[in-house]
Motif scaffolding. Structure first.
Motif, PDB file in Angstrom:
ATOM      1  N   HIS A 219       0.835  -1.834  -0.389  1.00  0.00           N
ATOM      2  CA  HIS A 219       0.053  -0.299  -0.182  1.00  0.00           C
ATOM      3  C   HIS A 219       0.619   1.192  -0.009  1.00  0.00           C
ATOM      4  N   ARG A 220       2.433   1.231  -0.415  1.00  0.00           N
ATOM      5  CA  ARG A 220       2.855   2.393  -0.030  1.00  0.00           C
ATOM      6  C   ARG A 220       2.788   3.543   1.170  1.00  0.00           C
ATOM      7  N   LYS A 221       3.031   3.103   2.196  1.00  0.00           N
ATOM      8  CA  LYS A 221       3.011   3.696   3.142  1.00  0.00           C
ATOM      9  C   LYS A 221       4.229   3.993   4.346  1.00  0.00           C
ATOM     10  N   ILE A 222       5.090   3.264   3.754  1.00  0.00           N
ATOM     11  CA  ILE A 222       6.102   3.109   4.193  1.00  0.00           C
ATOM     12  C   ILE A 222       7.090   5.004   4.045  1.00  0.00           C
ATOM     13  N   PRO A 223       6.992   5.826   2.705  1.00  0.00           N
ATOM     14  CA  PRO A 223       6.824   7.281   2.944  1.00  0.00           C
ATOM     15  C   PRO A 223       5.593   7.963   3.695  1.00  0.00           C
ATOM     16  N   THR A 224       4.308   7.598   3.843  1.00  0.00           N
ATOM     17  CA  THR A 224       3.822   8.032   5.578  1.00  0.00           C
ATOM     18  C   THR A 224       4.372   7.651   6.589  1.00  0.00           C
ATOM     19  N   LEU A 225       5.392   6.673   6.819  1.00  0.00           N
ATOM     20  CA  LEU A 225       5.674   6.552   7.926  1.00  0.00           C
ATOM     21  C   LEU A 225       7.082   7.624   8.148  1.00  0.00           C
ATOM     22  N   VAL A 226       7.510   8.122   7.147  1.00  0.00           N
ATOM     23  CA  VAL A 226       8.990   8.507   7.886  1.00  0.00           C
ATOM     24  C   VAL A 226       8.160   9.715   7.286  1.00  0.00           C
ATOM     25  N   GLU A 227       6.888  10.504   7.355  1.00  0.00           N
ATOM     26  CA  GLU A 227       6.682  11.979   7.092  1.00  0.00           C
ATOM     27  C   GLU A 227       5.901  12.195   8.106  1.00  0.00           C
ATOM     28  N   GLU A 228       5.298  11.095   9.304  1.00  0.00           N
ATOM     29  CA  GLU A 228       4.780  11.113  10.525  1.00  0.00           C
ATOM     30  C   GLU A 228       6.286  11.288  11.534  1.00  0.00           C
ATOM     31  N   LEU A 229       7.232  10.657  11.142  1.00  0.00           N
ATOM     32  CA  LEU A 229       7.653  10.258  11.821  1.00  0.00           C
ATOM     33  C   LEU A 229       9.293  11.273  12.176  1.00  0.00           C
ATOM     34  N   ILE A 230       9.025  12.300  11.330  1.00  0.00           N
ATOM     35  CA  ILE A 230       9.344  13.295  10.630  1.00  0.00           C
ATOM     36  C   ILE A 230       8.780  14.586  11.806  1.00  0.00           C
ATOM     37  N   ALA A 231       7.736  15.099  11.349  1.00  0.00           N
ATOM     38  CA  ALA A 231       7.169  15.193  11.553  1.00  0.00           C
ATOM     39  C   ALA A 231       6.722  15.800  13.475  1.00  0.00           C
ATOM     40  N   VAL A 232       6.636  14.682  14.293  1.00  0.00           N
ATOM     41  CA  VAL A 232       6.651  14.409  15.650  1.00  0.00           C
ATOM     42  C   VAL A 232       8.290  15.015  16.525  1.00  0.00           C
ATOM     43  N   GLU A 233       9.518  14.662  15.187  1.00  0.00           N
ATOM     44  CA  GLU A 233      10.106  14.860  15.550  1.00  0.00           C
ATOM     45  C   GLU A 233      10.135  16.274  15.629  1.00  0.00           C
ATOM     46  N   MET A 234      10.091  16.802  14.512  1.00  0.00           N
ATOM     47  CA  MET A 234       9.765  19.216  14.237  1.00  0.00           C
ATOM     48  C   MET A 234       8.847  18.738  15.655  1.00  0.00           C
ATOM     49  N   TRP A 235       7.924  18.354  16.404  1.00  0.00           N
ATOM     50  CA  TRP A 235       6.787  19.163  16.823  1.00  0.00           C
ATOM     51  C   TRP A 235       7.402  18.841  18.385  1.00  0.00           C
ATOM     52  N   LYS A 236       9.023  18.161  18.297  1.00  0.00           N
ATOM     53  CA  LYS A 236       9.364  17.958  19.726  1.00  0.00           C
ATOM     54  C   LYS A 236      10.031  18.748  19.586  1.00  0.00           C
ATOM     55  N   GLN A 237      10.895  18.958  19.517  1.00  0.00           N
ATOM     56  CA  GLN A 237      11.377  20.575  18.497  1.00  0.00           C
ATOM     57  C   GLN A 237      10.935  21.683  19.141  1.00  0.00           C
ATOM     58  N   LYS A 238      10.310  22.224  18.373  1.00  0.00           N
ATOM     59  CA  LYS A 238       9.256  23.257  17.729  1.00  0.00           C
ATOM     60  C   LYS A 238       7.972  23.497  18.852  1.00  0.00           C
ATOM     61  N   VAL A 239       7.654  23.003  18.611  1.00  0.00           N
ATOM     62  CA  VAL A 239       6.012  23.131  19.713  1.00  0.00           C
ATOM     63  C   VAL A 239       5.861  22.669  20.917  1.00  0.00           C
ATOM     64  N   PHE A 240       7.025  21.967  21.241  1.00  0.00           N
ATOM     65  CA  PHE A 240       6.691  20.874  22.901  1.00  0.00           C
ATOM     66  C   PHE A 240       7.316  21.561  23.851  1.00  0.00           C
ATOM     67  N   PRO A 241       8.263  22.324  23.174  1.00  0.00           N
ATOM     68  CA  PRO A 241       9.362  23.945  24.347  1.00  0.00           C
ATOM     69  C   PRO A 241       8.409  25.108  24.718  1.00  0.00           C
ATOM     70  N   VAL A 242       7.718  25.485  23.677  1.00  0.00           N
ATOM     71  CA  VAL A 242       6.675  26.552  23.174  1.00  0.00           C
ATOM     72  C   VAL A 242       5.657  26.285  24.312  1.00  0.00           C
ATOM     73  N   LEU A 243       4.946  24.855  24.232  1.00  0.00           N
ATOM     74  CA  LEU A 243       4.019  24.885  24.956  1.00  0.00           C
ATOM     75  C   LEU A 243       4.374  24.508  26.917  1.00  0.00           C
ATOM     76  N   CYS A 244       5.656  24.085  26.790  1.00  0.00           N
ATOM     77  CA  CYS A 244       6.140  24.086  28.978  1.00  0.00           C
ATOM     78  C   CYS A 244       5.967  25.388  28.582  1.00  0.00           C
ATOM     79  N   ARG A 245       6.626  26.408  27.887  1.00  0.00           N
ATOM     80  CA  ARG A 245       7.131  27.590  28.630  1.00  0.00           C
ATOM     81  C   ARG A 245       5.385  28.637  28.724  1.00  0.00           C
TER      82      ARG A 245
ATOM     83  N   ILE B 226       7.140   4.709  16.247  1.00  0.00           N
ATOM     84  CA  ILE B 226       7.882   4.708  14.345  1.00  0.00           C
ATOM     85  C   ILE B 226       8.873   4.428  14.172  1.00  0.00           C
ATOM     86  N   ILE B 227       9.642   4.960  14.592  1.00  0.00           N
ATOM     87  CA  ILE B 227      10.717   3.821  14.523  1.00  0.00           C
ATOM     88  C   ILE B 227      10.929   2.234  15.059  1.00  0.00           C
ATOM     89  N   ASN B 228      10.087   2.549  16.006  1.00  0.00           N
ATOM     90  CA  ASN B 228      10.857   0.519  16.071  1.00  0.00           C
ATOM     91  C   ASN B 228      10.146  -0.094  15.408  1.00  0.00           C
TER      92      ASN B 228
END
Length: 440
Positions: A65-91, A113-115
């Protein structure tokens, strides 16, 4: 699919077909949470299938079903959320969560996802089905391993010791730091599986691995620092199964799984015909690679005999003249997921954090009960026990445990005393989980 099944074949097909990418703003939303739960089920079922050695339908469905690219995009999206949004949320001034479970689910999403990718990337057809996103995945792995090398001088991840004086957010941040270390080790395994396909990778991906990121030299740094090993009280410890474990003297010469992944990745990158033709062996590279000779002992060669070829390559390299840096004109493809997500959300980090505080991370008591019920259905105890690599450990002292919390059935303890000491931390989660069970 083995004796224990979390997803029937038809259910797995529906779940895989439904995988999609979410905007950063929607991370943690109802639809996102449903997909997180589905990914957890896919993850656990894939492990069960691999353990049972009866075919791996999850991997086949993801490719079909060609879903590996979807998993990669979701992986990078949550990585960015943790770096960019989570610190702002905590403040944010009004950010005082009474329950951190909803945030923990988001933080844990990257690990899920990485697992799953580590489990399925063992098969070369999965790497091929990643298509152009394999370049983004290489970039992701490089970011993780670079941070791992950078932090290796500061010691490993924090221990899992609990403090009854920690606030829920402090505890969450401690858990996130430990989880980040485990995510990085999974990324190392994924990168090694990508190097297994080095002769079939695109020229852009190969150039990115060898020239842009110079992965062989980064891997040498990892072998030198071995951040998954340490000495405590004169005893050798290695990080396995989410915790530090003491290695018996008789086992200390045995190659660890993570060291083995690094050696195999180096073998693939240095001895593959495609890679050798394109890797520029400058003076710096030569100096770094020759450090490997000190590690290539007879004991290591007995465990990985193929490294004798690498030893011969290094002997030739020691006599060869360094190459000048190449100045060939190469039209290089650029990884685009991280850059695209950053452009789409630049300047919106605070707005996203405020939106999620109001609509995602401030659930009512009723919402939490409903979510607890869903978690109980996702993390079925029979499946968790089948997936677990070893016997349960005490939630308080990490000793081998044989007693389970009678109310929620989620935590294990070695004795009554440890359970009492852990109640200050476990109490709220226990009550919530028990309420979720009664709501069924």
């Amino acid at each position: 699919m083995g004796d224990v099944e979390l997803l029937l074949p038809g259910e797995a097909d529906v779940v895989v077909r439904g995988l999609r990418s979410f905007p950063l703003r929607d991370i943690g939303s109802g639809g996102w949470n449903q997909q997180h739960e589905n990914l957890e089920k896919l993850n656990m079922q894939a492990i069960l299938d691999a353990t049972a050695s009866q075919g791996e339908p999850i991997q086949e469905l993801l490719v079909t079903h060609r879903k590996i690219p979807t998993l990669v995009e979701e992986l990078i999206a949550v990585e960015m959320w943790k770096q960019k949004v989570f610190p702002v949320l905590c403040r944010l001034e009004d950010f005082e969560p009474q329950n951190t479970f909803p945030i923990y689910m988001v933080v844990h999403h990257e690990a899920s996802i990485i697992n799953l990718l580590e489990t399925v990337f063992f098969h070369k057809e999965v790497c091929e089905s990643a298509e152009d996103t394999v370049l983004d995945l290489v970039d992701y792995c490089h970011r993780k391993l670079t941070l791992l090398v950078a932090r290796s001088g500061r010691g490993g991840p924090p221990e899992k010791e609990e403090s009854q004086y920690s606030t829920p957010m402090q505890e969450l941040q401690k858990q996130a730091e430990l989880m980040e270390f485990e995510i990085t080790l999974k990324a190392l395994s994924v990168l090694r599986y990508i190097t297994d396909c080095v002769d079939s990778l695109s020229l852009s991906t190969l150039s990115h691995m060898l020239s842009t990121h110079n992965l062989p030299c980064l891997l040498v740094e990892l072998l030198e620092h071995s951040p998954w090993s340490r000495r405590e009280g004169g005893k050798l410890q290695q990080f396995e199964g989410g915790r530090w474990q003491t290695v018996a003297p008789s086992e200390q010469q045995k190659l660890s799984k993570l060291d083995g992944q690094v050696w195999i990745a180096l073998y693939n990158l240095l001895l593959s015909p495609e890679a050798r033709a394109r890797y520029c062996l400058t003076s710096f590279v030569k100096g770094q690679l020759l450090k490997l000779r000190a590690f290539l002992t007879d004991t290591l060669l007995d465990q990985l005999p193929n490294l004798a070829d690498l030893q011969g390559f290094l002997a030739q390299l020691a006599l060869a003249e360094p190459q000048p840096p190449k100045k060939d004109l190469v039209l290089e493809q650029i990884p685009e997921i991280w850059e695209r997500l950053q452009q789409e959300n630049r300047g919106k980090w605070q707005a996203i954090a405020k939106h999620q505080l109001q609509h995602v991370f401030s659930p009512s008591e009723q919402d939490l009960r409903l979510q607890a019920r869903r978690w109980a259905e996702t993390y079925r105890l029979d499946v968790l026990e089948a997936v677990a690599p070893e016997r349960p450990r005490c939630a308080y002292c990490s000793a081998e445990a044989s007693k389970r919390c009678s109310r929620c059935q989620n935590e294990w303890y070695c004795c009554r005393e440890c359970q009492v000491k852990h109640w200050a931390k476990h109490g709220k989660a226990c009550v919530l989980a028990a309420q979720g069970d009664r709501a069924k």
